[in-house]
Design a protein around this motif. Structure first.
Motif, PDB file in Angstrom:
ATOM      1  N   LYS A  69       7.653   3.585   9.906  1.00  0.00           N
ATOM      2  CA  LYS A  69       8.894   4.171   9.392  1.00  0.00           C
ATOM      3  C   LYS A  69      10.034   4.046  10.400  1.00  0.00           C
ATOM      4  CE  LYS A  69       7.195   5.105   5.472  1.00  0.00           C
ATOM      5  NZ  LYS A  69       7.655   4.355   4.293  1.00  0.00           N
ATOM      6  N   PRO A  78       6.503   1.485   1.351  1.00  0.00           N
ATOM      7  CA  PRO A  78       5.790   2.731   1.087  1.00  0.00           C
ATOM      8  C   PRO A  78       4.384   2.707   1.682  1.00  0.00           C
ATOM      9  CG  PRO A  78       6.013   1.445  -0.926  1.00  0.00           C
ATOM     10  CD  PRO A  78       6.768   0.723   0.137  1.00  0.00           C
ATOM     11  N   LEU A  80       0.534   4.536   1.389  1.00  0.00           N
ATOM     12  CA  LEU A  80      -0.436   5.366   0.685  1.00  0.00           C
ATOM     13  C   LEU A  80      -1.493   5.759   1.708  1.00  0.00           C
ATOM     14  CD1 LEU A  80      -1.786   6.643  -1.792  1.00  0.00           C
ATOM     15  CD2 LEU A  80      -2.803   4.395  -2.285  1.00  0.00           C
ATOM     16  N   GLU A  91      -2.322  17.384   3.443  1.00  0.00           N
ATOM     17  CA  GLU A  91      -1.455  16.511   2.645  1.00  0.00           C
ATOM     18  C   GLU A  91      -0.001  16.677   3.058  1.00  0.00           C
ATOM     19  OE1 GLU A  91      -0.157  15.350  -1.915  1.00  0.00           O
ATOM     20  OE2 GLU A  91      -1.730  16.830  -1.623  1.00  0.00           O
ATOM     21  N   GLU A  92       0.442  17.912   3.266  1.00  0.00           N
ATOM     22  CA  GLU A  92       1.828  18.149   3.670  1.00  0.00           C
ATOM     23  C   GLU A  92       2.119  17.493   5.028  1.00  0.00           C
ATOM     24  OE1 GLU A  92       4.949  21.805   4.568  1.00  0.00           O
ATOM     25  OE2 GLU A  92       2.873  22.270   4.082  1.00  0.00           O
ATOM     26  N   ILE A  94       0.602  14.948   6.402  1.00  0.00           N
ATOM     27  CA  ILE A  94       0.575  13.494   6.252  1.00  0.00           C
ATOM     28  C   ILE A  94       1.844  13.004   5.564  1.00  0.00           C
ATOM     29  CG2 ILE A  94      -0.618  11.623   5.036  1.00  0.00           C
ATOM     30  CD1 ILE A  94      -3.263  13.229   5.742  1.00  0.00           C
ATOM     31  N   ARG A  95       2.297  13.714   4.537  1.00  0.00           N
ATOM     32  CA  ARG A  95       3.540  13.325   3.864  1.00  0.00           C
ATOM     33  C   ARG A  95       4.749  13.489   4.794  1.00  0.00           C
ATOM     34  NH1 ARG A  95       3.398  12.112  -1.523  1.00  0.00           N
ATOM     35  NH2 ARG A  95       1.507  12.626  -2.655  1.00  0.00           N
ATOM     36  N   SER A  97       4.764  12.938   7.872  1.00  0.00           N
ATOM     37  CA  SER A  97       4.758  11.811   8.818  1.00  0.00           C
ATOM     38  C   SER A  97       5.423  10.582   8.216  1.00  0.00           C
ATOM     39  CB  SER A  97       3.322  11.481   9.240  1.00  0.00           C
ATOM     40  OG  SER A  97       2.643  10.784   8.208  1.00  0.00           O
ATOM     41  N   ALA A  99       4.326   9.269   4.826  1.00  0.00           N
ATOM     42  CA  ALA A  99       3.542   8.684   3.729  1.00  0.00           C
ATOM     43  C   ALA A  99       4.101   9.126   2.384  1.00  0.00           C
ATOM     44  CB  ALA A  99       2.076   9.095   3.843  1.00  0.00           C
ATOM     45  N   GLU A 100       4.308   8.157   1.502  1.00  0.00           N
ATOM     46  CA  GLU A 100       4.815   8.467   0.161  1.00  0.00           C
ATOM     47  C   GLU A 100       3.701   8.862  -0.792  1.00  0.00           C
ATOM     48  OE1 GLU A 100       7.908   5.960   2.101  1.00  0.00           O
ATOM     49  OE2 GLU A 100       5.722   5.893   2.018  1.00  0.00           O
ATOM     50  N   GLY A 101       2.474   8.470  -0.482  1.00  0.00           N
ATOM     51  CA  GLY A 101       1.331   8.799  -1.328  1.00  0.00           C
ATOM     52  C   GLY A 101       0.187   9.320  -0.491  1.00  0.00           C
ATOM     53  N   TYR A 102      -0.723  10.070  -1.129  1.00  0.00           N
ATOM     54  CA  TYR A 102      -1.848  10.690  -0.424  1.00  0.00           C
ATOM     55  C   TYR A 102      -3.040  10.772  -1.359  1.00  0.00           C
ATOM     56  CZ  TYR A 102      -4.692  14.555   1.431  1.00  0.00           C
ATOM     57  OH  TYR A 102      -5.718  15.332   1.872  1.00  0.00           O
TER      58      TYR A 102
END
Length: 123
Positions: A69, A78, A80, A91-92, A94-95, A97, A99-102
């Motif tokens: 990024k 993007p 994943l 998940e929060e 990781i997003r 950081s 990431a657009e998908g998890y």
């Protein structure tokens, strides 16, 4: 022209499964087993999506996402995140950081392909 997907996964079975499923879905795939090679391979391959394992042996997938990024040539690609981290707040984190998908492991093929298609705009 098929969409290009870089798969960064150090587990041989998971990497093969992701690549086989993606190829069967019509994508061009570049597998990467060593996270230390991920950024250079991404620059050379110019992917439309990066599937990123978070828990790699030699480097953190979170660090790799941040590096992607922060790279002007790769910042719009993007990511994943696919991970065994499925605890509260993972998940929060990781997003945040980048990431657009998890998806949490074990990954089911249907949700995996749906997430891929959504992120590369082929849905």
């Amino acid at each position: 022209m098929s969409k290009r997907i870089l798969v960064v996964e150090d587990n041989d079975l998971n990497r093969k499964l992701f690549c086989d499923v993606l190829r069967a879905g019509g994508f061009s795939v570049e597998p990467v087993a060593d996270g230390k090679e991920a950024i250079a391979r991404a620059r050379a391959f110019a992917p439309n999506l990066v599937v990123m394992d978070i828990q790699l042996q030699d480097v953190s997938g979170l660090d790799l996402i941040a590096h992607l990024k922060g790279d002007s040539a790769l910042s719009d690609v993007p990511v994943l995140a696919v991970t065994a981290y499925a605890g509260k707040g993972d998940e929060e984190r990781i997003r945040l950081s980048g990431a657009e998908g998890y998806l949490s492991k074990p990954v089911s093929i249907g949700p995996f392909m749906a997430a891929v298609k959504d992120l590369v705009g082929t849905n």
